[in-house]
Write an enzyme that holds these catalytic residues in place. Structure first.
Site, PDB file in Angstrom:
ATOM      1  N   HIS A  61       2.670   3.125  13.303  1.00 52.15           N
ATOM      2  CA  HIS A  61       1.608   4.136  13.233  1.00 52.15           C
ATOM      3  C   HIS A  61       1.937   5.379  14.060  1.00 52.15           C
ATOM      4  CE1 HIS A  61      -1.910   1.449  11.632  1.00 52.15           C
ATOM      5  NE2 HIS A  61      -0.870   1.518  10.803  1.00 52.15           N
ATOM      6  N   ASP A  71       5.924   1.262   7.319  1.00 51.15           N
ATOM      7  CA  ASP A  71       4.527   0.878   7.064  1.00 51.15           C
ATOM      8  C   ASP A  71       3.859   1.886   6.135  1.00 51.15           C
ATOM      9  OD1 ASP A  71       1.996  -0.207   7.157  1.00 51.15           O
ATOM     10  OD2 ASP A  71       1.545   0.576   9.157  1.00 51.15           O
ATOM     11  N   HIS A 112       0.822  -1.212   0.000  1.00 52.36           N
ATOM     12  CA  HIS A 112       0.000   0.000   0.000  1.00 52.36           C
ATOM     13  C   HIS A 112       0.854   1.258   0.000  1.00 52.36           C
ATOM     14  CE1 HIS A 112       0.204   0.970   4.428  1.00 52.36           C
ATOM     15  NE2 HIS A 112       0.263  -0.338   4.584  1.00 52.36           N
ATOM     16  N   GLU A 138      -5.268   1.734   2.299  1.00 52.78           N
ATOM     17  CA  GLU A 138      -5.166   0.537   3.150  1.00 52.78           C
ATOM     18  C   GLU A 138      -5.400   0.882   4.603  1.00 52.78           C
ATOM     19  OE1 GLU A 138      -3.003  -2.478   5.715  1.00 52.78           O
ATOM     20  OE2 GLU A 138      -2.794  -0.302   5.574  1.00 52.78           O
ATOM     21  N   GLU A 139      -4.834   2.007   5.037  1.00 58.56           N
ATOM     22  CA  GLU A 139      -4.926   2.371   6.454  1.00 58.56           C
ATOM     23  C   GLU A 139      -6.351   2.739   6.863  1.00 58.56           C
ATOM     24  OE1 GLU A 139      -2.662   1.709   8.341  1.00 58.56           O
ATOM     25  OE2 GLU A 139      -0.702   2.010   7.423  1.00 58.56           O
ATOM     26  N   ASP A 188       3.802  -6.028   3.209  1.00 57.72           N
ATOM     27  CA  ASP A 188       3.462  -4.907   4.084  1.00 57.72           C
ATOM     28  C   ASP A 188       4.347  -4.968   5.322  1.00 57.72           C
ATOM     29  OD1 ASP A 188       2.247  -2.871   5.473  1.00 57.72           O
ATOM     30  OD2 ASP A 188       0.229  -3.684   5.372  1.00 57.72           O
TER      31      ASP A 188
END
Length: 502
Positions: free
Chosen positions: A443, A288, A276, A320-321, A349
């Site tokens: 994140h 990520d 992604h 994606e997130e 990923d």
């Protein structure tokens, strides 16, 4: 090149349902293509270097810095300048390879949310575990709301679970049975000012409401330990005056998947792989999933030196997130005939977590489309051949493979870990720090270039190259596709993307 990409996106945005805007690069004589050597695993693995990957990571971080004006820090979240420039970088790199690939921009409607501030006070205290749900709407007028806390019956999955006094109250709902979005919508329909979902397992509760609904109300998650005292008091008839506040936005935008397919190779037998292109709003997302994005891009560039027998299709998913939006949309637009051309899908990923483990999705044929287990075993055999340890992880719907296996396409992939905690056994297997997350910056703002373990990244990039070369040469021994029937094992997954949905 940038203008070419932006023009293509503009045209796609004008008709969101349009599936393809192909770019065909300058023509190359056919005899020049056929003189390329057939790709081999050994050759393309030798083309991979951590130096090239690091160079791309530094470029991607500069791109993420374009998000500073709007978000006050680097980010590549969909809708941001950082994400648009990421798409431009991917597209321009691929287009520079001439006619080796046919490029497609697939623009689709997406939803993005951002929570700026939140606060929950139940009685005289604020639960320590309080988190705002992803894609939650704000409280009314983005101001605090006040009302009594009301305990909802059962799992809050039926309108009858919400008593009459839910109106103008804050609903306390148990996790379970149905998605968080369903609970929030039912609370809203019952007149609640806000909803609080408490965990039934250990720990805090961070989830997403998923597809926005006009009935959703501002929704929080808290731990079971924090909820228990309030539940006990409510069951004893105590009134708990409470307040809730969320300042957030949820908006619909258009964003874009980028697909690159080799012009050579059997188009009826495609090996497909994806990562992604977006990050979370909180940070630049270099691990990520910058590592997946850049690994695919580097391999796509190196593959252009070779011939292939089966077509290779690379995908860079957007959204994606926010809940696998891009990959879900892509699969939903495939006809049965086009679906069957995809022999397998490989998901890449997070390939360079600093406290890494070499993780293989435990995708078995018993629970997934036939061929998933053969792909799993390819990864296992490669790690073993390198003298490297590996571990299996759940194939539970957390990344972009989910839409494929739900639609009959075999899938699998590798990763290096996110917020999971490394065990003593895993420390012995892979080194690193026991008791800490595989990626302590998962994140978060600190997911920058320094967050990537270059050694692990190079190892995994070579494995990705091996997977591409293997199936680009032959599908011998790999199960044939027989249908597009969905996968029942995935239907009740707790995850659909990186966040819990129920």
């Amino acid at each position: 090149m940038r203008q070419r990409f932006l023009n293509a996106v503009f045209l796609s945005c004008a008709t969101v349902s349009a599936l393809q805007i192909p770019f065909l690069g300058p023509l190359i004589p056919q005899n020049a293509i056929t003189k390329k050597p057939l790709v081999s695993s050994e050759a393309i693995q030798a083309d991979i270097s951590s130096k090239a990957l690091l160079k791309r990571a530094k470029e991607l971080f500069k791109i993420a810095e374009l998000g500073i004006d709007e978000y006050n820090h680097p980010t590549r979240v969909i809708g941001s300048k950082g994400h648009l420039a990421t798409l431009d970088y991917i597209y321009s790199t691929l287009a520079s390879l001439g006619s080796y690939y046919t490029l497609t921009n697939q623009t689709f409607p997406a939803v993005v949310g951002n929570t700026f501030e939140y606060r929950l006070v139940l009685g005289a205290t604020s639960p320590n575990s309080t988190q705002a749900m992803s894609l939650t709407p704000p409280t009314a007028d983005k101001e605090p709301v006040f009302g009594p806390l009301v305990l909802i019956a059962n799992d809050g999955c039926d309108a009858s679970d919400y008593p009459a006094n839910t109106t103008n109250a804050i609903a306390l709902i148990q996790r379970g049975t149905c998605p968080f979005g369903t609970k929030s919508a039912l609370a809203g329909k019952a007149g609640a000012l806000a909803a609080v979902v408490y965990n039934t397992a250990e720990g805090s509760l961070s989830g997403t409401l998923g597809t926005p609904s006009k009935h959703h109300v501002a929704t929080f998650g808290i731990s079971r330990a924090d909820a228990l005292p309030y539940m006990s008091s409510l069951q004893n008839g105590t009134v708990i005056d409470s307040s809730a506040y969320i300042d957030a936005i949820v908006q619909r935008i258009a964003t874009t998947n980028i697909i690159a397919q080799t012009t050579a190779g059997d188009a009826a037998n495609c090996v497909m792989l994806g990562g992604h292109s977006d990050s979370v709003a909180e940070g630049p997302g270099i691990n990520d999933d910058g590592t997946g994005t850049l690994t695919l891009l580097e391999i796509a560039a190196q593959l252009a030196k070779y011939d292939v027998r089966n077509c290779v299709r690379f995908a860079w998913w957007a959204g994606e997130e926010e809940g696998l939006l891009g990959s879900d949309y892509y699969v939903s637009q495939l006809s049965a005939r086009e679906n069957l051309k995809i022999r397998l899908f490989m998901d890449y990923d997070m390939l360079a977590s600093p406290n890494f483990a070499y993780q293989v999705y435990n995708a078995t044929n018993a629970r997934n489309p036939a061929g998933s287990e053969q792909l799993r075993d390819l990864y296992v055999e490669w790690y073993a051949a390198q003298g490297l340890n590996y571990t299996f992880i759940a194939f539970d719907g957390r990344s972009d493979y989910d839409g494929f296996i739900r639609n009959g396409i075999p899938g699998g992939g590798i990763a290096t870990g996110a917020e999971g905690v490394k065990t003593a056994e895993e420390k012995d297997m892979f080194g690193g720090s026991e008791g800490e997350w595989f990626d302590p910056c998962y994140h978060q703002l600190c997911d920058g270039v320094e967050n990537c373990n270059l050694g692990a990244w190079e190892v995994n990039a070579r494995l990705v190259a091996h997977s591409v070369a293997t199936y680009a040469r032959s599908f011998e021994g790999f199960p044939a596709r027989t249908g597009v029937k969905g996968n029942s094992a995935a239907e009740r997954a707790l995850y659909h993307g990186p966040k819990l949905v129920m």
